[in-house]
Motif scaffolding. Structure first.
Motif, PDB file in Angstrom:
ATOM      1  N   ASN A 171       0.819  -1.214   0.000  1.00 16.03           N
ATOM      2  CA  ASN A 171       0.000   0.000   0.000  1.00 16.03           C
ATOM      3  C   ASN A 171       0.858   1.271   0.000  1.00 16.03           C
ATOM      4  OD1 ASN A 171      -2.422   1.330  -0.127  1.00 16.03           O
ATOM      5  ND2 ASN A 171      -2.690   1.402   2.086  1.00 16.03           N
ATOM      6  N   ILE A 172       1.812   1.325  -0.931  1.00 16.88           N
ATOM      7  CA  ILE A 172       2.688   2.480  -1.102  1.00 16.88           C
ATOM      8  C   ILE A 172       2.277   3.184  -2.393  1.00 16.88           C
ATOM      9  CG2 ILE A 172       5.066   3.251  -1.424  1.00 16.88           C
ATOM     10  CD1 ILE A 172       5.941   0.650  -0.016  1.00 16.88           C
ATOM     11  N   SER A 173       2.163   4.492  -2.330  1.00 18.25           N
ATOM     12  CA  SER A 173       1.791   5.265  -3.506  1.00 18.25           C
ATOM     13  C   SER A 173       2.938   5.240  -4.519  1.00 18.25           C
ATOM     14  CB  SER A 173       1.495   6.701  -3.084  1.00 18.25           C
ATOM     15  OG  SER A 173       1.209   7.496  -4.192  1.00 18.25           O
ATOM     16  N   TYR A 174       2.605   5.079  -5.804  1.00 20.91           N
ATOM     17  CA  TYR A 174       3.634   5.059  -6.844  1.00 20.91           C
ATOM     18  C   TYR A 174       3.076   5.617  -8.143  1.00 20.91           C
ATOM     19  CZ  TYR A 174       1.298   1.082  -8.986  1.00 20.91           C
ATOM     20  OH  TYR A 174       0.376   0.284  -9.600  1.00 20.91           O
ATOM     21  N   THR A 175       3.978   6.047  -9.007  1.00 18.38           N
ATOM     22  CA  THR A 175       3.628   6.539 -10.333  1.00 18.38           C
ATOM     23  C   THR A 175       4.842   6.376 -11.241  1.00 18.38           C
ATOM     24  OG1 THR A 175       2.636   8.371 -11.559  1.00 18.38           O
ATOM     25  CG2 THR A 175       4.275   8.954  -9.918  1.00 18.38           C
ATOM     26  N   ASN A 176       4.645   6.608 -12.532  1.00 16.71           N
ATOM     27  CA  ASN A 176       5.785   6.589 -13.449  1.00 16.71           C
ATOM     28  C   ASN A 176       6.157   8.032 -13.789  1.00 16.71           C
ATOM     29  OD1 ASN A 176       3.973   7.478 -15.406  1.00 16.71           O
ATOM     30  ND2 ASN A 176       3.711   5.457 -16.285  1.00 16.71           N
ATOM     31  N   THR A 177       7.206   8.212 -14.588  1.00 17.97           N
ATOM     32  CA  THR A 177       7.663   9.567 -14.875  1.00 17.97           C
ATOM     33  C   THR A 177       6.663  10.358 -15.718  1.00 17.97           C
ATOM     34  OG1 THR A 177       8.933   8.712 -16.737  1.00 17.97           O
ATOM     35  CG2 THR A 177      10.121   9.071 -14.689  1.00 17.97           C
ATOM     36  N   PHE A 178       5.792   9.692 -16.447  1.00 21.26           N
ATOM     37  CA  PHE A 178       4.783  10.397 -17.231  1.00 21.26           C
ATOM     38  C   PHE A 178       3.594  10.809 -16.366  1.00 21.26           C
ATOM     39  CE2 PHE A 178       6.926   7.654 -20.348  1.00 21.26           C
ATOM     40  CZ  PHE A 178       7.430   8.645 -21.179  1.00 21.26           C
ATOM     41  N   GLY A 179       3.321  10.080 -15.311  1.00 20.28           N
ATOM     42  CA  GLY A 179       2.219  10.411 -14.421  1.00 20.28           C
ATOM     43  C   GLY A 179       2.592  11.415 -13.350  1.00 20.28           C
ATOM     44  N   MET A 180       3.894  11.584 -13.107  1.00 17.12           N
ATOM     45  CA  MET A 180       4.338  12.485 -12.054  1.00 17.12           C
ATOM     46  C   MET A 180       3.901  13.931 -12.273  1.00 17.12           C
ATOM     47  SD  MET A 180       8.159  13.218 -10.572  1.00 17.12           S
ATOM     48  CE  MET A 180       8.705  13.916 -12.105  1.00 17.12           C
ATOM     49  N   PRO A 181       4.117  14.536 -13.453  1.00 15.12           N
ATOM     50  CA  PRO A 181       3.667  15.932 -13.628  1.00 15.12           C
ATOM     51  C   PRO A 181       2.160  16.094 -13.418  1.00 15.12           C
ATOM     52  CG  PRO A 181       5.155  15.314 -15.389  1.00 15.12           C
ATOM     53  CD  PRO A 181       4.843  14.062 -14.621  1.00 15.12           C
ATOM     54  N   GLN A 182       1.399  15.103 -13.837  1.00 18.88           N
ATOM     55  CA  GLN A 182      -0.049  15.165 -13.663  1.00 18.88           C
ATOM     56  C   GLN A 182      -0.403  15.151 -12.177  1.00 18.88           C
ATOM     57  OE1 GLN A 182      -2.165  11.897 -15.380  1.00 18.88           O
ATOM     58  NE2 GLN A 182      -4.121  12.937 -15.255  1.00 18.88           N
ATOM     59  N   ARG A 183       0.249  14.280 -11.411  1.00 20.13           N
ATOM     60  CA  ARG A 183      -0.026  14.207  -9.968  1.00 20.13           C
ATOM     61  C   ARG A 183       0.368  15.488  -9.257  1.00 20.13           C
ATOM     62  NH1 ARG A 183       0.255   8.485  -7.311  1.00 20.13           N
ATOM     63  NH2 ARG A 183      -0.060   9.879  -5.575  1.00 20.13           N
ATOM     64  N   LEU A 184       1.405  16.168  -9.766  1.00 20.22           N
ATOM     65  CA  LEU A 184       1.868  17.409  -9.156  1.00 20.22           C
ATOM     66  C   LEU A 184       1.095  18.623  -9.649  1.00 20.22           C
ATOM     67  CD1 LEU A 184       5.722  16.824  -9.281  1.00 20.22           C
ATOM     68  CD2 LEU A 184       4.219  16.652  -7.291  1.00 20.22           C
ATOM     69  N   GLY A 185       0.273  18.445 -10.678  1.00 23.70           N
ATOM     70  CA  GLY A 185      -0.510  19.554 -11.216  1.00 23.70           C
ATOM     71  C   GLY A 185       0.287  20.465 -12.133  1.00 23.70           C
ATOM     72  N   VAL A 186       1.367  19.935 -12.711  1.00 20.94           N
ATOM     73  CA  VAL A 186       2.217  20.728 -13.607  1.00 20.94           C
ATOM     74  C   VAL A 186       1.555  20.818 -14.972  1.00 20.94           C
ATOM     75  CG1 VAL A 186       4.450  20.788 -14.772  1.00 20.94           C
ATOM     76  CG2 VAL A 186       4.308  20.037 -12.402  1.00 20.94           C
ATOM     77  N   LYS A 187       1.579  22.001 -15.563  1.00 17.80           N
ATOM     78  CA  LYS A 187       1.042  22.190 -16.911  1.00 17.80           C
ATOM     79  C   LYS A 187       2.149  22.755 -17.789  1.00 17.80           C
ATOM     80  CE  LYS A 187      -3.622  22.928 -15.371  1.00 17.80           C
ATOM     81  NZ  LYS A 187      -4.785  23.782 -15.363  1.00 17.80           N
ATOM     82  N   PHE A 188       2.326  22.144 -18.939  1.00 21.22           N
ATOM     83  CA  PHE A 188       3.326  22.589 -19.907  1.00 21.22           C
ATOM     84  C   PHE A 188       2.644  23.437 -20.962  1.00 21.22           C
ATOM     85  CE2 PHE A 188       4.997  18.617 -18.167  1.00 21.22           C
ATOM     86  CZ  PHE A 188       6.236  19.047 -17.729  1.00 21.22           C
ATOM     87  N   LEU A 189       3.125  24.638 -21.135  1.00 17.67           N
ATOM     88  CA  LEU A 189       2.551  25.562 -22.105  1.00 17.67           C
ATOM     89  C   LEU A 189       3.498  25.674 -23.298  1.00 17.67           C
ATOM     90  CD1 LEU A 189       1.417  28.347 -19.660  1.00 17.67           C
ATOM     91  CD2 LEU A 189       0.038  26.513 -20.626  1.00 17.67           C
ATOM     92  N   VAL A 190       2.922  25.645 -24.469  1.00 19.85           N
ATOM     93  CA  VAL A 190       3.717  25.740 -25.706  1.00 19.85           C
ATOM     94  C   VAL A 190       3.444  27.039 -26.390  1.00 19.85           C
ATOM     95  CG1 VAL A 190       4.269  24.646 -27.884  1.00 19.85           C
ATOM     96  CG2 VAL A 190       3.564  23.263 -25.934  1.00 19.85           C
TER      97      VAL A 190
END
Length: 50
Positions: free
Chosen positions: A31-50
């Motif tokens: 029961n440890i929280s985990y994610t991959n490197t592609f899911g990490m920005p989403q979990r942190l609420g990061v938005k990439f603007l182009v």
């Protein structure tokens, strides 16, 4: 993983080896929280603007 469990951290991993124990399987078992490197920005609420 013990540190992450103790302090409620999220493990970020891209380990997908077929020969070894997979991190996501261990995280689910303990029961440890985990994610991959592609899911990490989403979990942190990061938005990439182009």
């Amino acid at each position: 993983m013990a540190f992450a469990k103790t302090y409620h951290f999220t493990i970020v991993t891209d380990r997908n080896s077929k020969r070894r124990i997979l991190f996501p399987n261990v995280c689910r078992a303990f029961n440890i929280s985990y994610t991959n490197t592609f899911g990490m920005p989403q979990r942190l609420g990061v938005k990439f603007l182009v």
